[in-house]
Enzyme design. Structure first.
Site, PDB file in Angstrom:
ATOM      1  N   ARG A 188       0.858  -1.180   0.000  1.00  0.00           N
ATOM      2  CA  ARG A 188       0.000   0.000   0.000  1.00  0.00           C
ATOM      3  C   ARG A 188       0.891   1.225   0.000  1.00  0.00           C
ATOM      4  NH1 ARG A 188       2.557   1.078   3.684  1.00  0.00           N
ATOM      5  NH2 ARG A 188       1.187   2.765   4.262  1.00  0.00           N
ATOM      6  N   GLY A 189       0.275   2.390  -0.122  1.00  0.00           N
ATOM      7  CA  GLY A 189       1.061   3.605  -0.283  1.00  0.00           C
ATOM      8  C   GLY A 189       1.151   3.903  -1.766  1.00  0.00           C
ATOM      9  N   ALA A 190       0.832   5.131  -2.124  1.00  0.00           N
ATOM     10  CA  ALA A 190       0.704   5.469  -3.542  1.00  0.00           C
ATOM     11  C   ALA A 190       1.946   5.093  -4.362  1.00  0.00           C
ATOM     12  CB  ALA A 190       0.382   6.957  -3.681  1.00  0.00           C
ATOM     13  N   ARG A 225      -7.473  -0.104  -6.891  1.00  0.00           N
ATOM     14  CA  ARG A 225      -7.591   0.989  -5.915  1.00  0.00           C
ATOM     15  C   ARG A 225      -7.963   2.267  -6.664  1.00  0.00           C
ATOM     16  NH1 ARG A 225      -4.597   0.569  -1.147  1.00  0.00           N
ATOM     17  NH2 ARG A 225      -5.733   2.438  -0.577  1.00  0.00           N
ATOM     18  N   GLN A 253      -2.247   1.887  10.231  1.00  0.00           N
ATOM     19  CA  GLN A 253      -0.953   1.865   9.524  1.00  0.00           C
ATOM     20  C   GLN A 253       0.127   2.631  10.283  1.00  0.00           C
ATOM     21  OE1 GLN A 253      -3.871   2.804   8.100  1.00  0.00           O
ATOM     22  NE2 GLN A 253      -4.035   2.064   6.001  1.00  0.00           N
ATOM     23  N   ASP A 265      -2.064  10.671  -1.154  1.00  0.00           N
ATOM     24  CA  ASP A 265      -2.367   9.734  -2.231  1.00  0.00           C
ATOM     25  C   ASP A 265      -2.606  10.466  -3.537  1.00  0.00           C
ATOM     26  OD1 ASP A 265      -3.139   8.298   0.366  1.00  0.00           O
ATOM     27  OD2 ASP A 265      -3.058   6.719  -1.136  1.00  0.00           O
ATOM     28  N   ASN A 268      -5.546  12.458   1.440  1.00  0.00           N
ATOM     29  CA  ASN A 268      -4.658  11.558   2.178  1.00  0.00           C
ATOM     30  C   ASN A 268      -5.552  10.751   3.122  1.00  0.00           C
ATOM     31  OD1 ASN A 268      -2.019  10.571   2.838  1.00  0.00           O
ATOM     32  ND2 ASN A 268      -2.098  11.737   4.732  1.00  0.00           N
ATOM     33  N   LYS A 269      -4.941   9.879   3.871  1.00  0.00           N
ATOM     34  CA  LYS A 269      -5.659   8.982   4.768  1.00  0.00           C
ATOM     35  C   LYS A 269      -6.680   9.748   5.619  1.00  0.00           C
ATOM     36  CE  LYS A 269      -4.971   5.547   4.714  1.00  0.00           C
ATOM     37  NZ  LYS A 269      -5.625   4.611   3.807  1.00  0.00           N
TER      38      LYS A 269
END
Lengths: 366, 366
Positions: free
Chosen positions: B53-55, B90, B203, B244, B254-255
């Site tokens: 995960r993570g862009a 995603r 996370q 992201d 973002n998150k």
């Protein structure tokens, strides 16, 4: 409020007139277990270990704790010892101090042979007064919900966001923040509640969701991170939270994270209300920044309790071995981010002028 | 960065030149397990199930996924199928789209017999470019940390707050938000990190804390609710988060929960920086409110994974039976709450003018 269709309170005098019944809230939402307190040490433990929590319920439990203390020993020394024991359990809760000092003063003025009866009577009065105050808060808060619904184009649902648990489990009955919601629901207003889970102790996910579900109020649990996004997208019509301690100037100490929701409400034009019975007001304090913030055990952050598939309750560790954690229990929302306070005497601005307009007798006690 | 004293990356081409190694990040922080991908379906699964995960890492994984696809079948139809498969995993990640379209365009222009070699080469280049960009972000972000320390009376510690995981696990190496922190630490700046646990998927608690701990960076995990309070009390010197997707006007997706921290930073005069490699910028989008917000499975809110005392990894349910939960994965922080963007070309204002001053070639691609 209702549990499985039956009315229930969070604390009660048992049929023998001696023991005090409480719900072990640590076991919720998965098990409803009651406990009988018969000593002041048990009452202090119940507060310290958070079997009971919420400022008003802590106050009522402390009052009954004083009664249990004088039942065992009605001496001045025992009263002083019980007061110290109870006051040390939770430093932030102003109701705790209020109730203990009320009982201590009363008992010091009462002959030893009448102290037991006087203490039980006063504890019962404190519990009944809490219920009456919360019912009044419900009445004053209801129009705020109805008006929020009336402002909407879609009148099929009004969405209230709440943080932590300021429901009947945090008081004796009705709750503070949830009281207007229960009344709205009972009166047929189509209210839906966004329930912040409220890490680290998850009182929203475990207690508020349980309360609302038992009473039949539609609700959705969300991560604490989600409320800002929901407000940005117009999915929250108003916020109502409780408070552990509010300054005379309207600064609100409440569960950690409340401040962040108040900022988001302010940024998105969402009304942010704080429901509070007046014993929660600290009439002597003018600046919320002076409120001491309890720092609790880091285990509450590094571990989370819940139910395994097997039905067993367990704690899981969620941070790596070797990582530190910190656990601040409350934050302070500055009055400027609070739309209004909902008290037992009505709705007022979060300011000295607002509070004193409803409680003018407090002018005499600066 | 370091794991148990050894340098490690989050994705690598294996020694046979075919398989692609990744870390199964679902098993962190309690177990470091690597996995070998040999089909595009495995790559898509790794993205969809959030093993990666993570862009930026999603982008690199998707690029290698295209290489794995053409290794199995170099036809135009297979390229189209692989693109669709990967793009569907995603929806919010702009790097995913960027990497897949880059590979698709390249491969369509390459004769079938040379597509495998070209795809692996380009995927490797994307991974190396990510590392180079992040190292550049580290260099541009370092002075912001050093200056924050220099502004303090107490120069023994500079406190950075971060949300979610924008570390090397979210990229190929270094990370984005954590890159300047690693560089500061390596250069002897006394940096300490407040790590938001970042519910619902934790996370921060699981990945950021693990990364920082493995590399030796002092840190403390906090509930997502705590950051506002820490900023009010002067305990946070700056915030650095990842993203992201950032609009050309500087709105930052973002998150979930990032927006709340940005509001608190703004309210308390704490600089709020967003670290981003330029592929994370959506040059075609002018309004963050148009970014679709992924709604994920409610189980991520109603259940939490962690380690039991026995060492076993388990999920515990944290909401009552019968209660609903909702799970919004991202929020959008408006540009006005972002102090500056830290890009691979330098630090700029969170605005069209700011971004285009560093990336003037984008004027030609409105």
């Amino acid at each position: 409020m209702k549990v499985a269709g039956q009315s229930m309170r969070s604390i009660w005098l048992e049929a023998d007139g001696v023991g005090v019944g409480i719900i072990d809230q640590m076991r919720l939402p998965f098990e409803l277990r009651t406990q009988r307190l018969i000593t002041v040490e048990e009452a202090a433990h119940a507060i310290r270990a958070m079997l009971v929590r919420g400022a008003p319920l802590i106050g009522a439990t402390a009052a009954y704790g004083m009664a249990l203390a004088v039942r065992a020993d009605p001496s001045d020394a025992a009263i002083a010892h019980a007061s110290e024991l109870l006051l040390a359990t939770r430093p932030t809760a102003v109701n705790l101090r209020w109730a203990v000092e009320d009982l201590r003063t009363l008992l010091q003025q009462t002959p030893a042979e009448r102290r037991v009866e006087a203490a039980y009577r006063r504890a019962g009065e404190i519990a009944e007064a809490d219920i009456a105050m919360n019912r009044a808060i419900a009445g004053h808060g209801l129009p705020l919900i109805s008006q929020a619904l009336a402002r909407k184009a879609d009148k099929t649902r009004v969405d209230v966001l709440t943080h932590c648990n300021a429901g009947w489990l945090a008081t004796v009955d009705w709750g503070t923040a949830l009281a207007p919601i229960y009344l709205a629901h009972d009166e047929g207003v189509p209210v839906h509640v966004w329930v912040d889970e409220t890490r680290p102790r998850n009182q929203g996910a475990s207690l508020t969701a349980w309360e609302l579900g038992q009473h039949g109020v539609p609700h959705t649990v969300i991560a604490d991170n989600a409320g800002g996004h929901l407000m940005q997208r117009g999915r929250v019509d108003l916020c109502i939270v409780g408070t552990d301690r509010t300054t005379v100037t309207g600064d609100v100490a409440n569960k950690i994270g409340t401040y962040l929701k108040a900022l988001a409400a302010h940024d998105n034009g969402v009304p942010f209300y704080v429901a509070l019975p007046s014993p929660t007001v600290d009439w002597s304090l003018a600046d919320g920044r002076a409120i001491p913030i309890e720092e609790r055990n880091a285990d509450e952050v590094s571990e989370i309790a819940g139910r395994l598939d097997s039905g067993e309750i367990a704690r899981v560790r969620v941070i790596p071995d070797g990582s530190a954690a910190a656990n601040y229990a409350f934050d302070v929302t500055p009055a400027k981010y609070v739309t209004a306070l909902i008290t037992e005497r009505g709705v007022c601005a979060a300011s000295r002028e607002g509070l004193l307009s409803l409680f003018p007798e407090r002018w005499a006690r600066p």
